[in-house]
Design a protein around this motif. Structure first.
Motif, short mmCIF file in Angstrom:
data_model
loop_
_atom_site.label_atom_id
_atom_site.label_comp_id
_atom_site.label_asym_id
_atom_site.label_seq_id
_atom_site.Cartn_x
_atom_site.Cartn_y
_atom_site.Cartn_z
N GLU A 1 69.43 55.27 54.61
CA GLU A 1 68.28 54.84 53.81
C GLU A 1 67.97 53.42 54.26
OE1 GLU A 1 65.87 53.12 51.53
OE2 GLU A 1 67.88 52.59 50.78
N PRO A 2 66.76 53.19 54.84
CA PRO A 2 66.49 51.91 55.52
C PRO A 2 66.64 50.67 54.65
CG PRO A 2 64.80 53.53 56.10
CD PRO A 2 65.64 54.13 55.01
N VAL A 3 66.07 50.69 53.45
CA VAL A 3 66.07 49.46 52.65
C VAL A 3 67.49 49.03 52.30
CG1 VAL A 3 65.35 48.44 50.44
CG2 VAL A 3 63.74 49.83 51.75
N GLY A 4 68.29 49.95 51.83
CA GLY A 4 69.67 49.64 51.48
C GLY A 4 70.46 49.19 52.70
N ALA A 5 70.26 49.88 53.83
CA ALA A 5 71.02 49.57 55.04
C ALA A 5 70.66 48.19 55.57
CB ALA A 5 70.78 50.65 56.09
N VAL A 6 69.36 47.89 55.61
CA VAL A 6 68.93 46.59 56.14
C VAL A 6 69.43 45.46 55.24
CG1 VAL A 6 66.90 45.13 56.54
CG2 VAL A 6 66.95 47.48 57.42
N ARG A 7 69.39 45.66 53.92
CA ARG A 7 69.84 44.63 52.99
C ARG A 7 71.33 44.35 53.13
NH1 ARG A 7 66.18 45.98 48.33
NH2 ARG A 7 64.50 44.46 48.58
N SER A 8 72.13 45.42 53.32
CA SER A 8 73.59 45.25 53.24
C SER A 8 74.23 44.95 54.60
CB SER A 8 74.23 46.51 52.64
OG SER A 8 73.99 47.61 53.49
N ARG A 9 73.51 45.20 55.70
CA ARG A 9 74.17 45.05 57.00
C ARG A 9 73.51 43.97 57.84
NH1 ARG A 9 74.73 50.68 59.61
NH2 ARG A 9 75.62 49.29 61.17
N GLU A 10 73.90 42.71 57.50
CA GLU A 10 73.29 41.55 58.17
C GLU A 10 73.59 41.49 59.65
OE1 GLU A 10 74.32 37.88 56.40
OE2 GLU A 10 73.30 38.28 54.51
N ASP A 11 74.67 42.18 60.07
CA ASP A 11 75.08 42.10 61.47
C ASP A 11 74.69 43.34 62.27
OD1 ASP A 11 76.18 39.69 60.82
OD2 ASP A 11 78.20 40.51 60.48
N ALA A 12 73.90 44.23 61.67
CA ALA A 12 73.41 45.38 62.43
C ALA A 12 72.43 44.87 63.49
CB ALA A 12 72.73 46.38 61.50
N SER A 13 72.37 45.57 64.61
CA SER A 13 71.62 45.05 65.76
C SER A 13 70.14 44.78 65.43
CB SER A 13 71.73 46.02 66.94
OG SER A 13 71.30 47.32 66.56
N VAL A 14 69.48 45.70 64.75
CA VAL A 14 68.05 45.51 64.51
C VAL A 14 67.80 44.39 63.50
CG1 VAL A 14 67.73 47.23 62.64
CG2 VAL A 14 65.87 46.77 64.25
N VAL A 15 68.73 44.23 62.57
CA VAL A 15 68.59 43.16 61.57
C VAL A 15 68.75 41.79 62.26
CG1 VAL A 15 69.49 42.19 59.42
CG2 VAL A 15 69.41 44.69 59.75
N MET A 16 69.73 41.69 63.14
CA MET A 16 69.92 40.44 63.89
C MET A 16 68.72 40.14 64.80
SD MET A 16 73.96 40.49 65.00
CE MET A 16 73.83 38.87 65.79
N ALA A 17 68.20 41.17 65.43
CA ALA A 17 67.05 40.98 66.33
C ALA A 17 65.83 40.51 65.55
CB ALA A 17 66.76 42.27 67.09
N ALA A 18 65.61 41.09 64.37
CA ALA A 18 64.47 40.68 63.56
C ALA A 18 64.63 39.24 63.09
CB ALA A 18 64.32 41.63 62.36
N ARG A 19 65.87 38.89 62.72
CA ARG A 19 66.12 37.51 62.27
C ARG A 19 65.87 36.52 63.41
NH1 ARG A 19 70.95 38.39 59.62
NH2 ARG A 19 72.14 37.80 61.48
#
Lengths: 249, 249
Positions: free
Chosen positions: A64-82
């Motif tokens: 589930e994207p919203v939950g996953a993006v919120r909880s996984r700060e070190d996931a590749s796509v979250v880091m790339a967006a940051r």
């Protein structure tokens, strides 16, 4: 130099696709910051213009994207967006989960003031046809869109067509079931009225058969219809190509 | 003997198409009652099994169907529909305005008890693929459909597939943007729940790429999405065939 933050995970055909893409872009003079597994992406070690930043795995299509993006700060796509949000890169690219990518981008970049919903835009390229691609949006971000959303997508799509696809004054159309102004669902009829009174080069309604005809530079629809249309194009092209191959044999 | 009431007007390619169709059907042992202009249809004079009944012109694509059908009792499609309603023919066929034909049929035949809206059904035939056509409905009668309408279209489509296309137990699917039960617009999600608890062989959601894959015998959608899908199939097939022709040259 333009710098792209690249998600190193999530390509259907594996890390070698990411590696080949990063190399090709670096060869074109684009600086690449790729986020992923150092082991999987070892093929990029020492490539000029490519920097590898370790990340803790991908967000999968089944999450589930919203939950996953919120909880996984070190996931590749979250880091790339940051990376983009904090100014180290100019753009984000991912071959992974569309939902996770859009959510990570939305949370990190925020929306432009006044824009209610983001949209997914698809560039339709017809083999053998000259000219810029036709931009179709939304192809799946919003399954229930209001008339006001369709109007915003028209302006967003025209801006993209102008800035990225170099179309000086994009012809913008609404996808509907007939060219007449009164044809279509209530949202489409209402959006038509608003766009006819607006600032864009609005050419009215187009139909499904115009998606690949070059009748407009930007074609606007809700995410449900757009996603069905996109996949119908894929399925029909596959079926027709298969029939041609059979006939040729 | 099956008797068909045939609208003698409205074919895009003119009366000769009607004449050829009437002759072919009569040759197959179907009794034809054709309604139209005796001058235009003179080619049918003396054809065994074909009866010509004079009518006062066609209802065009540019006319508002409800008003036109109500006010023009002697228009060809109205007379043909009345022929069925009054028991002189078993079925109605028209190559003319879809809206006028549907309206004439609706007024003359009435709906089955409990059915809220009629739907337009399209038989999708893939060249080179065996098996019965896939039935797609609605392809344009209702641009705004409720969840309950989609459920009714599923039952109507299954009955047609069984009775007309000889599919013993039709596999019925909903057109959506993903296979998961929760994917899609609110109407589709609600219809999915109702169909999962119903009497049909409901196989869940399919996507646009499944329209020509044979994944289901009956595919249900609202008239807006269905019409866009139908015309997207036409446009894509034309574009791909054109690209193949160019490449071959």
């Amino acid at each position: 130099v333009v710098t792209v933050a690249l998600d190193g995970h999530g390509a259907d055909r594996g890390a070698e696709v990411i590696i080949a893409g990063a190399r090709a872009a670096a060869g074109d003079g684009i600086a690449i910051r790729v986020f992923g597994s150092p082991d999987d992406l070892a093929g990029l070690d020492g490539t000029d213009g490519v920097e590898l930043i370790p990340a803790q795995g991908a967000i999968g299509n089944d999450e589930e994207p919203v939950g996953a993006v919120r909880s996984r700060e070190d996931a590749s796509v979250v880091m790339a967006a940051r990376d983009v949000a904090e100014g180290r890169a100019d753009a984000l690219a991912s071959a992974g989960s569309t939902g996770a990518t859009m959510t990570a981008a939305l949370f990190a970049f925020r929306r432009q003031h006044g824009v209610r919903r983001p949209a997914l835009a698809l560039q339709l390229v017809v083999p053998g046809r000259d000219g810029p691609p036709t931009l179709l949006l939304d192809v799946g971000a919003n399954t229930d869109a209001r008339a006001g959303d369709l109007v915003q997508f028209a302006y967003l799509g025209a801006a993209f067509s102008q800035a990225v696809l170099d179309v000086e004054r994009p012809r913008v159309a609404l996808l509907s079931v007939g060219e007449e102004q009164k044809k279509g669902s209530q949202q489409v009829v209402d959006a038509h009225e608003a766009l006819a009174d607006g600032q864009l080069d609005f050419v009215g309604n187009v139909e499904g058969r115009d998606l690949l005809s070059g009748a407009a530079d930007v074609i606007v629809t809700d995410g449900f219809t757009g996603n069905v249309a996109l996949k119908t194009i894929e399925g029909t092209a596959t079926a027709v190509a298969g029939a041609v191959r059979s006939a040729a044999r």
